[in-house]
Motif scaffolding. Structure first.
Motif, mmCIF file in Angstrom:
data_model
loop_
_atom_site.group_PDB
_atom_site.id
_atom_site.type_symbol
_atom_site.label_atom_id
_atom_site.label_comp_id
_atom_site.label_asym_id
_atom_site.label_seq_id
_atom_site.Cartn_x
_atom_site.Cartn_y
_atom_site.Cartn_z
ATOM 1 N N LEU A 123 -25.066 -43.724 -37.735
ATOM 2 C CA LEU A 123 -26.237 -42.957 -38.156
ATOM 3 C C LEU A 123 -27.524 -43.772 -38.042
ATOM 4 O O LEU A 123 -28.614 -43.215 -38.092
ATOM 5 C CB LEU A 123 -26.066 -42.500 -39.613
ATOM 6 N N SER A 124 -27.389 -45.081 -37.874
ATOM 7 C CA SER A 124 -28.566 -45.944 -37.834
ATOM 8 C C SER A 124 -29.364 -45.794 -36.542
ATOM 9 O O SER A 124 -30.470 -46.328 -36.438
ATOM 10 C CB SER A 124 -28.163 -47.409 -38.018
ATOM 11 N N VAL A 125 -28.812 -45.076 -35.552
ATOM 12 C CA VAL A 125 -29.543 -44.895 -34.290
ATOM 13 C C VAL A 125 -30.893 -44.225 -34.539
ATOM 14 O O VAL A 125 -31.879 -44.500 -33.844
ATOM 15 C CB VAL A 125 -28.721 -44.079 -33.270
ATOM 16 N N GLY A 126 -30.950 -43.334 -35.543
ATOM 17 C CA GLY A 126 -32.214 -42.674 -35.849
ATOM 18 C C GLY A 126 -33.273 -43.656 -36.305
ATOM 19 O O GLY A 126 -34.424 -43.601 -35.865
ATOM 20 N N GLY A 127 -32.889 -44.586 -37.179
ATOM 21 C CA GLY A 127 -33.832 -45.593 -37.634
ATOM 22 C C GLY A 127 -34.268 -46.518 -36.519
ATOM 23 O O GLY A 127 -35.427 -46.930 -36.451
ATOM 24 N N MET A 128 -33.328 -46.846 -35.607
ATOM 25 C CA MET A 128 -33.660 -47.730 -34.496
ATOM 26 C C MET A 128 -34.615 -47.069 -33.523
ATOM 27 O O MET A 128 -35.519 -47.713 -32.994
ATOM 28 C CB MET A 128 -32.370 -48.154 -33.774
ATOM 29 N N ALA A 156 -29.829 -47.193 -28.417
ATOM 30 C CA ALA A 156 -30.811 -46.508 -29.260
ATOM 31 C C ALA A 156 -32.195 -47.104 -29.029
ATOM 32 O O ALA A 156 -33.201 -46.369 -28.953
ATOM 33 C CB ALA A 156 -30.420 -46.622 -30.735
ATOM 34 N N ALA A 157 -32.257 -48.428 -28.892
ATOM 35 C CA ALA A 157 -33.521 -49.093 -28.603
ATOM 36 C C ALA A 157 -34.037 -48.686 -27.227
ATOM 37 O O ALA A 157 -35.244 -48.470 -27.037
ATOM 38 C CB ALA A 157 -33.347 -50.612 -28.681
ATOM 39 N N ALA A 158 -33.125 -48.582 -26.254
ATOM 40 C CA ALA A 158 -33.518 -48.131 -24.913
ATOM 41 C C ALA A 158 -34.062 -46.701 -24.965
ATOM 42 O O ALA A 158 -35.047 -46.366 -24.294
ATOM 43 C CB ALA A 158 -32.321 -48.205 -23.962
ATOM 44 N N GLY A 159 -33.424 -45.864 -25.788
ATOM 45 C CA GLY A 159 -33.912 -44.505 -25.969
ATOM 46 C C GLY A 159 -35.306 -44.492 -26.567
ATOM 47 O O GLY A 159 -36.148 -43.671 -26.196
ATOM 48 N N ALA A 160 -35.564 -45.406 -27.494
ATOM 49 C CA ALA A 160 -36.894 -45.505 -28.106
ATOM 50 C C ALA A 160 -37.945 -45.883 -27.071
ATOM 51 O O ALA A 160 -39.046 -45.312 -27.038
ATOM 52 C CB ALA A 160 -36.868 -46.539 -29.230
ATOM 53 N N LEU A 161 -37.620 -46.848 -26.215
ATOM 54 C CA LEU A 161 -38.565 -47.265 -25.171
ATOM 55 C C LEU A 161 -38.852 -46.120 -24.209
ATOM 56 O O LEU A 161 -40.004 -45.889 -23.829
ATOM 57 C CB LEU A 161 -38.012 -48.468 -24.410
ATOM 58 N N TYR A 162 -37.804 -45.382 -23.820
ATOM 59 C CA TYR A 162 -38.031 -44.251 -22.931
ATOM 60 C C TYR A 162 -38.856 -43.174 -23.633
ATOM 61 O O TYR A 162 -39.739 -42.564 -23.022
ATOM 62 C CB TYR A 162 -36.711 -43.652 -22.450
ATOM 63 N N LEU A 163 -38.592 -42.945 -24.905
ATOM 64 C CA LEU A 163 -39.296 -41.901 -25.643
ATOM 65 C C LEU A 163 -40.799 -42.145 -25.662
ATOM 66 O O LEU A 163 -41.591 -41.186 -25.636
ATOM 67 C CB LEU A 163 -38.753 -41.822 -27.075
ATOM 68 N N THR A 164 -41.216 -43.408 -25.681
ATOM 69 C CA THR A 164 -42.652 -43.707 -25.685
ATOM 70 C C THR A 164 -43.311 -43.306 -24.371
ATOM 71 O O THR A 164 -44.524 -43.079 -24.336
ATOM 72 C CB THR A 164 -42.918 -45.202 -25.950
ATOM 73 N N THR A 165 -42.535 -43.209 -23.291
ATOM 74 C CA THR A 165 -43.116 -42.736 -22.027
ATOM 75 C C THR A 165 -43.378 -41.232 -22.079
ATOM 76 O O THR A 165 -44.161 -40.706 -21.285
ATOM 77 C CB THR A 165 -42.186 -43.030 -20.827
#
Length: 320
Positions: free
Chosen positions: A70-75, A222-231
């Motif tokens: 569940l921590s993927v959301g926080g990451m 999850a961190a990779a998803g965060a980086l992509y989301l910023t694009t």
């Protein structure tokens, strides 16, 4: 029908069911909207689904292990706010911070694995606590949506090569990674441990290492998803990660990954992610209330769970 073919179809039943649902959704959507099967639509839908696909990739690895994260959301939230507040415009600085965010994701995930294994705690409770901590840190760094990333970083999400957008090439690379990963010793031991932790332990597998690797990779993706989301968003959000917790689990389960561990793969998860994304487009094309989107998603998830459960029971019955 031969026994081997019957066993193969039984094993692939959840994945085949997901594929059938995706085809049905696409057929219905295509009857209401033009250009559904065009390259432009592929680029658009993949761009929308890529964050979920990345987060769900890590979730798939953990579920194959027999856990949940569940921590993927926080990451995801923490990754976006760090990027939005620290990137600046210097390419070298952006590369360094991107690497730091990916490393942070892996280390946080690995810490989850250590706590789950060493303290013999439930993955649900450990990762729920970690999600709360990471979300709180994200709020401290950036209390409200904001920050920014360079225009060229945003442009990556819309760049094209040979007619295919960057996210499509990312998905192809991710699938290629998966075909390699599942044949490695680590990929094999994660699946084996999920199937039977006791048998894996008796075979000499280090359960601690498996947990560290599985949850570490979940944090990394999850961190990779965060980086992509910023694009896609051009900034950071301390609360956006919550939108990917349950969908990342649902994408894997819809795609045929067993919640009991040991069965499934990334191809099914990708199919599940596309189903969840396309439901929103289908609801819009049908011109019905958006409140129907979670209803349809829930119904599809229920079908997937029932299919998986029936498959498990049938397989156990044949084994006996």
């Amino acid at each position: 029908m031969s026994t081997s073919l019957r066993n193969y179809l039984l094993d692939k039943a959840p994945f085949l069911t997901a594929c059938a649902m995706l085809v049905a959704i696409l057929a219905t959507y295509a009857s209401l909207q033009r250009g559904v099967f065009s390259i432009d639509e592929l680029n658009l839908v993949t761009g929308s689904a890529m964050t979920l696909i990345l987060v769900a990739t890590g979730q798939t690895i953990v579920i194959l292990r027999g856990g949940i994260d569940l921590s993927v959301g926080g990451m995801v939230s923490l990754g976006t706010v760090i990027a939005a507040t620290q990137f600046g415009t210097d390419p070298v600085n952006i590369v360094l911070w991107s690497s730091a965010i990916l490393l942070l994701g892996f280390l946080i995930g690995a810490a989850n694995g250590v706590m789950i294994n060493y303290l013999q705690l439930q993955p649900f409770l450990v990762t729920l606590a970690t999600w709360s901590v990471l979300s709180g840190v994200a709020m401290i760094i950036l209390p409200t949506d904001g920050g920014s990333v360079p225009d060229w970083w945003i442009g990556f999400g819309y760049s094209e090569f040979l007619g295919l957008a960057g996210p499509v090439w990312m998905m192809i690379a991710l699938i290629g990674f998966w075909f390699w990963f599942k044949s490695t010793r680590l990929g094999t031991t994660i699946r084996a441990t999920g199937s039977s932790e006791k048998s894996a332990f008796l075979s000499g597998v280090s359960i601690m290492r498996v947990d560290i690797a599985a949850y570490g990779l979940s944090g990394f993706f999850a961190a990779a998803g965060a980086l992509y989301l910023t694009t896609q968003t051009g900034g950071g959000s301390p609360i956006i990660g919550k939108d990917y917790i349950l969908p990342s689990v649902a994408a894997a389960v819809i795609g045929g990954v067993s919640l009991f561990g040991g069965r499934g793969g990334l191809m099914g998860t990708v199919v599940g992610a596309f189903i969840l994304i396309l439901i929103g487009s289908l609801v819009f094309a049908l011109r019905i209330s958006s409140h129907w989107q979670p209803v349809l998603s829930g119904m599809i998830l229920l079908v997937a769970v029932l299919t998986s459960s029936l498959t498990e029971k049938t397989a156990k019955g044949q084994a006996q």
